[in-house]
Design a protein around this motif. Structure first.
Motif, mmCIF file in Angstrom:
data_model
loop_
_atom_site.group_PDB
_atom_site.id
_atom_site.type_symbol
_atom_site.label_atom_id
_atom_site.label_comp_id
_atom_site.label_asym_id
_atom_site.label_seq_id
_atom_site.Cartn_x
_atom_site.Cartn_y
_atom_site.Cartn_z
ATOM 1 N N GLY A 25 -65.703 -6.851 -4.042
ATOM 2 C CA GLY A 25 -65.965 -6.089 -2.825
ATOM 3 C C GLY A 25 -65.180 -4.796 -2.724
ATOM 4 O O GLY A 25 -65.384 -4.028 -1.801
ATOM 5 N N SER A 79 -59.978 -10.238 -0.771
ATOM 6 C CA SER A 79 -61.308 -10.573 -0.260
ATOM 7 C C SER A 79 -61.529 -12.070 -0.413
ATOM 8 O O SER A 79 -60.861 -12.740 -1.200
ATOM 9 C CB SER A 79 -62.398 -9.797 -1.009
ATOM 10 O OG SER A 79 -62.483 -10.216 -2.347
ATOM 11 N N GLY A 81 -64.906 -15.187 0.115
ATOM 12 C CA GLY A 81 -66.334 -15.401 0.322
ATOM 13 C C GLY A 81 -66.810 -16.562 -0.512
ATOM 14 O O GLY A 81 -66.020 -17.429 -0.914
ATOM 15 N N ILE A 103 -71.751 -13.579 -1.036
ATOM 16 C CA ILE A 103 -71.448 -12.910 0.217
ATOM 17 C C ILE A 103 -69.947 -13.052 0.446
ATOM 18 O O ILE A 103 -69.365 -14.099 0.176
ATOM 19 C CB ILE A 103 -72.263 -13.462 1.401
ATOM 20 C CG1 ILE A 103 -72.047 -12.619 2.633
ATOM 21 C CG2 ILE A 103 -71.962 -14.912 1.662
ATOM 22 C CD1 ILE A 103 -73.127 -12.725 3.662
ATOM 23 N N TYR A 105 -66.139 -10.923 2.295
ATOM 24 C CA TYR A 105 -65.540 -9.989 3.248
ATOM 25 C C TYR A 105 -64.200 -9.516 2.705
ATOM 26 O O TYR A 105 -63.410 -10.317 2.187
ATOM 27 C CB TYR A 105 -65.351 -10.675 4.600
ATOM 28 C CG TYR A 105 -64.710 -9.807 5.638
ATOM 29 C CD1 TYR A 105 -65.366 -8.681 6.136
ATOM 30 C CD2 TYR A 105 -63.453 -10.101 6.130
ATOM 31 C CE1 TYR A 105 -64.774 -7.878 7.093
ATOM 32 C CE2 TYR A 105 -62.858 -9.306 7.099
ATOM 33 C CZ TYR A 105 -63.524 -8.198 7.574
ATOM 34 O OH TYR A 105 -62.929 -7.402 8.510
ATOM 35 N N CYS A 106 -63.950 -8.217 2.805
ATOM 36 C CA CYS A 106 -62.683 -7.616 2.410
ATOM 37 C C CYS A 106 -62.020 -7.063 3.665
ATOM 38 O O CYS A 106 -62.403 -6.004 4.160
ATOM 39 C CB CYS A 106 -62.914 -6.509 1.388
ATOM 40 S SG CYS A 106 -61.399 -5.745 0.821
ATOM 41 N N ASP A 110 -62.342 -3.603 5.770
ATOM 42 C CA ASP A 110 -63.287 -4.041 6.799
ATOM 43 C C ASP A 110 -64.724 -3.929 6.278
ATOM 44 O O ASP A 110 -65.602 -3.373 6.922
ATOM 45 C CB ASP A 110 -63.103 -3.240 8.087
ATOM 46 C CG ASP A 110 -63.823 -3.891 9.258
ATOM 47 O OD1 ASP A 110 -63.979 -5.122 9.239
ATOM 48 O OD2 ASP A 110 -64.234 -3.168 10.182
ATOM 49 N N ASN A 111 -64.947 -4.485 5.078
ATOM 50 C CA ASN A 111 -66.220 -4.356 4.388
ATOM 51 C C ASN A 111 -66.808 -5.738 4.096
ATOM 52 O O ASN A 111 -66.158 -6.575 3.477
ATOM 53 C CB ASN A 111 -65.994 -3.593 3.072
ATOM 54 C CG ASN A 111 -67.262 -3.400 2.288
ATOM 55 O OD1 ASN A 111 -68.343 -3.328 2.848
ATOM 56 N ND2 ASN A 111 -67.122 -3.324 0.983
ATOM 57 N N THR A 112 -68.024 -5.974 4.558
ATOM 58 C CA THR A 112 -68.774 -7.167 4.184
ATOM 59 C C THR A 112 -69.660 -6.785 3.011
ATOM 60 O O THR A 112 -70.300 -5.739 3.031
ATOM 61 C CB THR A 112 -69.635 -7.666 5.353
ATOM 62 O OG1 THR A 112 -68.774 -7.971 6.455
ATOM 63 C CG2 THR A 112 -70.404 -8.911 4.977
ATOM 64 N N ALA A 114 -72.449 -8.163 -0.253
ATOM 65 C CA ALA A 114 -73.374 -9.175 -0.751
ATOM 66 C C ALA A 114 -73.985 -8.679 -2.045
ATOM 67 O O ALA A 114 -74.128 -7.468 -2.248
ATOM 68 C CB ALA A 114 -74.473 -9.462 0.275
#
Length: 122
Positions: A25, A79, A81, A103, A105-106, A110-112, A114
């Protein structure tokens, strides 16, 4: 899976970022020094052993939760997930194919994120 990695780059020679496992991510960061750690667990969810006649045979569906930590020139990123994967046989070919998605999250950025996953076991 437990994985630790370290990579040193120089301004003259940059090694590709896929030589070691960077934090998932996190993109477009080219550190001089990188040190990282990955923890991942493969959790079989179901063994359906069923399929569509001659087209697709589903062998196993599994989840692979992960946690990445990395230091890009002393700046910490992490991150977490999960990967969801299915091991299938397509058109009665004996070599299995893994398909799935990731999927995660970092929190640092603040980054999702996939992505689609595909691999062939040879």
């Amino acid at each position: 899976v437990l994985d630790g990695s370290f990579q040193k780059n120089s301004p003259d020679v940059y090694y590709f970022q896929n030589e070691v496992n960077f934090v998932r991510g996190v993109h477009n960061i080219f550190p001089e020094y990188y040190a990282g750690f990955l923890a991942q667990y493969c959790l079989p969810l179901v063994y359906p052993d069923s399929g569509i006649n001659g087209i697709l045979y589903i062998k196993r569906i599994s989840a692979k939760p992960f946690l990445n930590h990395g230091w890009f020139d002393r700046k910490h990123y992490y991150s977490y997930g999960s990967d969801i994967e299915a091991k299938v046989h397509v058109f009665r070919i004996t070599i299995p194919v893994n398909i799935g998605f990731r999927i995660g999250y970092c929190p640092t950025t603040d980054n999702t994120f996939a992505s689609f996953l595909f691999s062939i076991d040879i």
